[in-house]
Motif scaffolding. Structure first.
Motif, PDB file in Angstrom:
ATOM      1  N   VAL A  37       0.828  -1.208   0.000  1.00  0.00           N
ATOM      2  CA  VAL A  37       0.000   0.000   0.000  1.00  0.00           C
ATOM      3  C   VAL A  37       0.860   1.256   0.000  1.00  0.00           C
ATOM      4  O   VAL A  37       0.533   2.254  -0.660  1.00  0.00           O
ATOM      5  CB  VAL A  37      -0.971  -0.009   1.210  1.00  0.00           C
ATOM      6  CG1 VAL A  37      -0.237   0.217   2.537  1.00  0.00           C
ATOM      7  CG2 VAL A  37      -2.053   1.042   1.029  1.00  0.00           C
ATOM      8  N   GLY A  38       2.007   1.223   0.707  1.00  0.00           N
ATOM      9  CA  GLY A  38       2.873   2.394   0.718  1.00  0.00           C
ATOM     10  C   GLY A  38       3.503   2.673  -0.623  1.00  0.00           C
ATOM     11  O   GLY A  38       3.563   3.835  -1.070  1.00  0.00           O
ATOM     12  N   THR A  39       3.997   1.634  -1.293  1.00  0.00           N
ATOM     13  CA  THR A  39       4.620   1.853  -2.592  1.00  0.00           C
ATOM     14  C   THR A  39       3.591   2.227  -3.655  1.00  0.00           C
ATOM     15  O   THR A  39       3.898   2.960  -4.588  1.00  0.00           O
ATOM     16  CB  THR A  39       5.412   0.603  -3.043  1.00  0.00           C
ATOM     17  OG1 THR A  39       4.573  -0.550  -2.968  1.00  0.00           O
ATOM     18  CG2 THR A  39       6.624   0.386  -2.152  1.00  0.00           C
ATOM     19  N   VAL A  40       2.356   1.728  -3.497  1.00  0.00           N
ATOM     20  CA  VAL A  40       1.291   2.142  -4.412  1.00  0.00           C
ATOM     21  C   VAL A  40       1.053   3.644  -4.293  1.00  0.00           C
ATOM     22  O   VAL A  40       0.954   4.362  -5.306  1.00  0.00           O
ATOM     23  CB  VAL A  40      -0.019   1.369  -4.126  1.00  0.00           C
ATOM     24  CG1 VAL A  40      -1.202   2.009  -4.865  1.00  0.00           C
ATOM     25  CG2 VAL A  40       0.112  -0.079  -4.550  1.00  0.00           C
ATOM     26  N   ILE A  41       0.982   4.128  -3.046  1.00  0.00           N
ATOM     27  CA  ILE A  41       0.750   5.557  -2.838  1.00  0.00           C
ATOM     28  C   ILE A  41       1.928   6.374  -3.366  1.00  0.00           C
ATOM     29  O   ILE A  41       1.751   7.421  -4.014  1.00  0.00           O
ATOM     30  CB  ILE A  41       0.514   5.845  -1.343  1.00  0.00           C
ATOM     31  CG1 ILE A  41      -0.798   5.199  -0.894  1.00  0.00           C
ATOM     32  CG2 ILE A  41       0.476   7.349  -1.075  1.00  0.00           C
ATOM     33  CD1 ILE A  41      -1.007   5.209   0.603  1.00  0.00           C
ATOM     34  N   GLU A  42       3.142   5.892  -3.092  1.00  0.00           N
ATOM     35  CA  GLU A  42       4.332   6.596  -3.588  1.00  0.00           C
ATOM     36  C   GLU A  42       4.279   6.761  -5.097  1.00  0.00           C
ATOM     37  O   GLU A  42       4.518   7.856  -5.634  1.00  0.00           O
ATOM     38  CB  GLU A  42       5.594   5.824  -3.196  1.00  0.00           C
ATOM     39  CG  GLU A  42       6.868   6.390  -3.807  1.00  0.00           C
ATOM     40  CD  GLU A  42       8.060   5.446  -3.688  1.00  0.00           C
ATOM     41  OE1 GLU A  42       9.072   5.701  -4.376  1.00  0.00           O
ATOM     42  OE2 GLU A  42       7.977   4.462  -2.929  1.00  0.00           O
ATOM     43  N   TRP A  43       3.962   5.674  -5.792  1.00  0.00           N
ATOM     44  CA  TRP A  43       3.992   5.737  -7.246  1.00  0.00           C
ATOM     45  C   TRP A  43       2.737   6.365  -7.831  1.00  0.00           C
ATOM     46  O   TRP A  43       2.790   6.971  -8.908  1.00  0.00           O
ATOM     47  CB  TRP A  43       4.234   4.341  -7.819  1.00  0.00           C
ATOM     48  CG  TRP A  43       5.647   3.942  -7.596  1.00  0.00           C
ATOM     49  CD1 TRP A  43       6.141   3.102  -6.649  1.00  0.00           C
ATOM     50  CD2 TRP A  43       6.780   4.427  -8.318  1.00  0.00           C
ATOM     51  NE1 TRP A  43       7.517   3.021  -6.745  1.00  0.00           N
ATOM     52  CE2 TRP A  43       7.922   3.832  -7.755  1.00  0.00           C
ATOM     53  CE3 TRP A  43       6.948   5.308  -9.381  1.00  0.00           C
ATOM     54  CZ2 TRP A  43       9.213   4.080  -8.222  1.00  0.00           C
ATOM     55  CZ3 TRP A  43       8.221   5.565  -9.845  1.00  0.00           C
ATOM     56  CH2 TRP A  43       9.340   4.950  -9.268  1.00  0.00           C
ATOM     57  N   TYR A  44       1.616   6.271  -7.145  1.00  0.00           N
ATOM     58  CA  TYR A  44       0.436   7.034  -7.564  1.00  0.00           C
ATOM     59  C   TYR A  44       0.772   8.519  -7.565  1.00  0.00           C
ATOM     60  O   TYR A  44       0.480   9.239  -8.531  1.00  0.00           O
ATOM     61  CB  TYR A  44      -0.730   6.743  -6.618  1.00  0.00           C
ATOM     62  CG  TYR A  44      -1.909   7.679  -6.800  1.00  0.00           C
ATOM     63  CD1 TYR A  44      -2.867   7.444  -7.780  1.00  0.00           C
ATOM     64  CD2 TYR A  44      -2.055   8.815  -5.986  1.00  0.00           C
ATOM     65  CE1 TYR A  44      -3.946   8.313  -7.951  1.00  0.00           C
ATOM     66  CE2 TYR A  44      -3.123   9.683  -6.151  1.00  0.00           C
ATOM     67  CZ  TYR A  44      -4.062   9.426  -7.132  1.00  0.00           C
ATOM     68  OH  TYR A  44      -5.121  10.289  -7.306  1.00  0.00           O
ATOM     69  N   ASP A  45       1.398   8.977  -6.458  1.00  0.00           N
ATOM     70  CA  ASP A  45       1.788  10.383  -6.373  1.00  0.00           C
ATOM     71  C   ASP A  45       2.738  10.758  -7.501  1.00  0.00           C
ATOM     72  O   ASP A  45       2.624  11.835  -8.104  1.00  0.00           O
ATOM     73  CB  ASP A  45       2.466  10.650  -5.028  1.00  0.00           C
ATOM     74  CG  ASP A  45       1.497  10.584  -3.858  1.00  0.00           C
ATOM     75  OD1 ASP A  45       0.284  10.477  -4.108  1.00  0.00           O
ATOM     76  OD2 ASP A  45       1.956  10.617  -2.707  1.00  0.00           O
ATOM     77  N   PHE A  46       3.697   9.872  -7.774  1.00  0.00           N
ATOM     78  CA  PHE A  46       4.661  10.167  -8.833  1.00  0.00           C
ATOM     79  C   PHE A  46       3.982  10.252 -10.194  1.00  0.00           C
ATOM     80  O   PHE A  46       4.248  11.164 -10.985  1.00  0.00           O
ATOM     81  CB  PHE A  46       5.754   9.108  -8.871  1.00  0.00           C
ATOM     82  CG  PHE A  46       6.720   9.298 -10.010  1.00  0.00           C
ATOM     83  CD1 PHE A  46       7.775  10.185  -9.909  1.00  0.00           C
ATOM     84  CD2 PHE A  46       6.545   8.616 -11.211  1.00  0.00           C
ATOM     85  CE1 PHE A  46       8.642  10.387 -10.962  1.00  0.00           C
ATOM     86  CE2 PHE A  46       7.404   8.812 -12.264  1.00  0.00           C
ATOM     87  CZ  PHE A  46       8.461   9.696 -12.144  1.00  0.00           C
ATOM     88  N   PHE A  47       3.086   9.305 -10.488  1.00  0.00           N
ATOM     89  CA  PHE A  47       2.465   9.250 -11.809  1.00  0.00           C
ATOM     90  C   PHE A  47       1.579  10.456 -12.071  1.00  0.00           C
ATOM     91  O   PHE A  47       1.589  11.021 -13.166  1.00  0.00           O
ATOM     92  CB  PHE A  47       1.659   7.965 -11.970  1.00  0.00           C
ATOM     93  CG  PHE A  47       2.498   6.734 -11.954  1.00  0.00           C
ATOM     94  CD1 PHE A  47       3.723   6.689 -12.585  1.00  0.00           C
ATOM     95  CD2 PHE A  47       2.073   5.604 -11.272  1.00  0.00           C
ATOM     96  CE1 PHE A  47       4.503   5.557 -12.562  1.00  0.00           C
ATOM     97  CE2 PHE A  47       2.849   4.464 -11.242  1.00  0.00           C
ATOM     98  CZ  PHE A  47       4.066   4.438 -11.878  1.00  0.00           C
ATOM     99  N   ILE A  48       0.786  10.826 -11.077  1.00  0.00           N
ATOM    100  CA  ILE A  48      -0.094  11.964 -11.329  1.00  0.00           C
ATOM    101  C   ILE A  48       0.722  13.242 -11.508  1.00  0.00           C
ATOM    102  O   ILE A  48       0.344  14.119 -12.301  1.00  0.00           O
ATOM    103  CB  ILE A  48      -1.153  12.134 -10.220  1.00  0.00           C
ATOM    104  CG1 ILE A  48      -0.505  12.361  -8.858  1.00  0.00           C
ATOM    105  CG2 ILE A  48      -2.099  10.944 -10.195  1.00  0.00           C
ATOM    106  CD1 ILE A  48      -1.511  12.690  -7.759  1.00  0.00           C
ATOM    107  N   TYR A  49       1.856  13.340 -10.798  1.00  0.00           N
ATOM    108  CA  TYR A  49       2.709  14.509 -11.016  1.00  0.00           C
ATOM    109  C   TYR A  49       3.330  14.477 -12.408  1.00  0.00           C
ATOM    110  O   TYR A  49       3.350  15.485 -13.116  1.00  0.00           O
ATOM    111  CB  TYR A  49       3.817  14.591  -9.967  1.00  0.00           C
ATOM    112  CG  TYR A  49       4.643  15.840 -10.134  1.00  0.00           C
ATOM    113  CD1 TYR A  49       4.293  16.998  -9.452  1.00  0.00           C
ATOM    114  CD2 TYR A  49       5.715  15.899 -11.027  1.00  0.00           C
ATOM    115  CE1 TYR A  49       5.013  18.180  -9.637  1.00  0.00           C
ATOM    116  CE2 TYR A  49       6.423  17.062 -11.220  1.00  0.00           C
ATOM    117  CZ  TYR A  49       6.072  18.199 -10.524  1.00  0.00           C
ATOM    118  OH  TYR A  49       6.759  19.366 -10.732  1.00  0.00           O
ATOM    119  N   ALA A  50       3.850  13.303 -12.795  1.00  0.00           N
ATOM    120  CA  ALA A  50       4.509  13.199 -14.097  1.00  0.00           C
ATOM    121  C   ALA A  50       3.540  13.501 -15.236  1.00  0.00           C
ATOM    122  O   ALA A  50       3.886  14.203 -16.195  1.00  0.00           O
ATOM    123  CB  ALA A  50       5.097  11.799 -14.266  1.00  0.00           C
TER     124      ALA A  50
END
Length: 503
Positions: A37-50
């Motif tokens: 769940v933590g890595t999902v949130i980390e990469w969700y944040d990254f993807f929406i920013y990118a």
């Protein structure tokens, strides 16, 4: 002279805090959920920013740079956070090796949530002028520091809790945070662009995915709060506590770079080779090229269609990642990774031709083919990183290797791709760049040692046997875990010396 890595408590009757039999399947499932769940949130944040950086941030935050440079500046901010990941990795690694994996997982998750949610509230350049891009950059730096420490802790929790013979599969769970986060981000963005199409997305729609991050963080904190500390760290803590009670001085762990610099260097190449190609998708570059208007240098494809195509590619990536982790348990880390680089290269070569010539369908096929190789070279990385470093410096070694590799391979890959396209006028220049990075990944794979089922408990390091294995004085066959990966071997407990290692 061999660095002094001894365990003065190992000659006592101290045993690890928990036996293998006491860790239940339910607890392991809880750990896997918490790390995922933590890595999902980390990469969700990254993807929406990118994706926002590729689609809207150039106009909303970097308009003064002019049409020629505003997109370049926007893309550079994607890579900016990577420059601060090593700082986060160094801080979290130091604290995680000293105070435990779990506290750092909670702290980094809170930091990511604050940074991403605040981005959704930022005024634009038209509203507050130059303060807008400066505040955006500050929050991006905070994201980088938190992400630098999050991944290492998640990997160690999953691998150190894994039962015998399943570390590769367990280690793949934090890895599938990348495609799962991309699935979630793509789905949210597809819905948002449907609800707020065209100008509405530029005016307010882009903020919604950032604000939703707060909900995800609250869920993540709830899940992670129920996870117990890593059994390997508990072993280290108990042995040090026994040393202190017996009046014996604890021996400090070795410094990372002087002793493990070669492992770090080749470990960097693994993530660099995977990251350069991966960030063509995760960095939003393919999506940006596909959806930007034709008069703005893009292909003018339907935004929702492209997001759905990438969503399918993310599902392929997820399956490939889990499968490669499972295969790494059966056939070894090196063998699966080596095969993966050739599969990844096979996906790189036709990528841009498919995207340019076959519309949204080409985006679907091209990104999905690439995703197969990306999963094969990403799935085994977590367990391999964790097994390459001894227990006392594992958090630091894993986190810093990954963070530096992300700078070399992923940080500015979209920016480099854009510069190559603008400078040479052909996407084949990007293909050559991505193939060269994959070749570096293959070099790292060949140079690192196989570690399948090696012991990862602290006694293995404290007895000096890790040094012997690392120096090729002991073969891997004599260093394999006998029962559970976190259960210390009694024989090692008896032979580990309280005296400093001899020259």
């Amino acid at each position: 002279m061999r660095p002094q890595v001894t365990n003065s408590a190992s000659g006592s009757s101290a045993q690890p805090t928990r036996s293998a039999q006491e860790i239940t399947p339910k607890e392991r499932r809880r750990v896997l959920t918490g790390t995922l769940v933590g890595t999902v949130i980390e990469w969700y944040d990254f993807f929406i920013y990118a994706l926002a950086a590729n689609i809207v941030f150039a106009q909303l935050f970097f308009a003064p740079a002019g049409e020629e440079f505003q997109r370049i500046f926007s893309l550079v901010t994607i890579g900016l956070s990577f420059l601060f990941r090593p700082l986060g990795a160094a801080i979290a690694g130091r604290l995680g090796d000293r105070f435990g994996r779990k506290p750092l997982l909670v702290v980094t998750l809170i930091m990511m949530g604050i940074a991403t949610t605040t981005m959704g509230l930022l005024p634009t350049y038209d509203q507050i002028g130059l303060w807008a891009p400066f505040l955006l950059l500050a929050l991006r730096i905070l994201q980088g520091i938190s992400a630098g420490g999050e991944w290492g802790g998640a990997v160690l929790m999953s691998v150190e809790y894994a039962p015998k013979g399943r570390r590769g599969f367990y280690g793949a769970f934090p890895q599938i945070g990348v495609p799962t986060g991309m699935l979630l981000a793509s789905a949210v963005l597809a819905v948002v662009t449907w609800i707020a199409p065209g100008q509405a997305f530029y005016d307010w729609g882009w903020r919604i995915p950032f604000l939703l991050s707060l909900v995800l963080v609250i869920v993540g904190l709830f899940v992670r709060s129920a996870v117990d500390e890593s059994p390997v760290f508990n072993e280290i803590a108990e042995l040090k506590s026994n040393d202190k009670a017996a009046g014996k001085a604890n021996v400090k762990p070795p410094k990372l770079f002087p002793k493990f610099g070669i492992i770090v260097m080749f470990g960097i190449l693994l993530i660099a080779g995977n990251g350069a190609s991966g960030y063509m998708i995760t960095g939003g570059y393919i999506q940006g090229v596909a959806t930007r208007p034709i008069d703005d240098g893009g292909l003018g494809y339907d935004q929702v269609g492209v997001q759905l195509a990438v969503l399918v590619a993310a599902a392929v990536w997820l399956i490939s990642t889990l499968t490669s982790g499972w295969l790494a348990d059966k056939y070894g880390r090196r063998r699966i990774m080596a095969l993966g680089w050739f599969v990844q290269a096979a996906g790189i070569i036709p990528l841009f031709e498919l995207v340019k010539n076959f519309g949204v369908t080409g985006v679907l096929i091209g990104t999905s083919l690439l995703a197969v190789g990306l999963g094969m070279t990403y799935g085994p990385q977590a367990v391999w990183y964790a097994e390459l470093f001894p227990a006392s410096v594992r958090y630091s070694g894993v986190s810093i290797s990954y963070a530096l590799g992300a700078i070399l391979g992923g940080a500015f890959a979209p920016t480099i791709a854009e510069l190559l396209l603008n400078g040479l006028g052909t996407t084949w220049a990007i293909v050559i760049y991505l193939l060269a990075m994959a070749a570096l990944g293959l070099v790292g794979t060949v140079m690192l040692k196989e570690t399948r089922d090696i012991r990862i408990d602290y006694q293995f390091e404290a007895s000096g046997d890790w040094d012997k294995w690392n120096n090729r004085e002991l073969p891997l066959s004599e260093c394999l875990v006998a029962d559970e990966p976190h259960q210390a071997a009694p024989a090692m407990a008896e032979t580990a010396s309280a005296e400093p290692a001899k020259s």
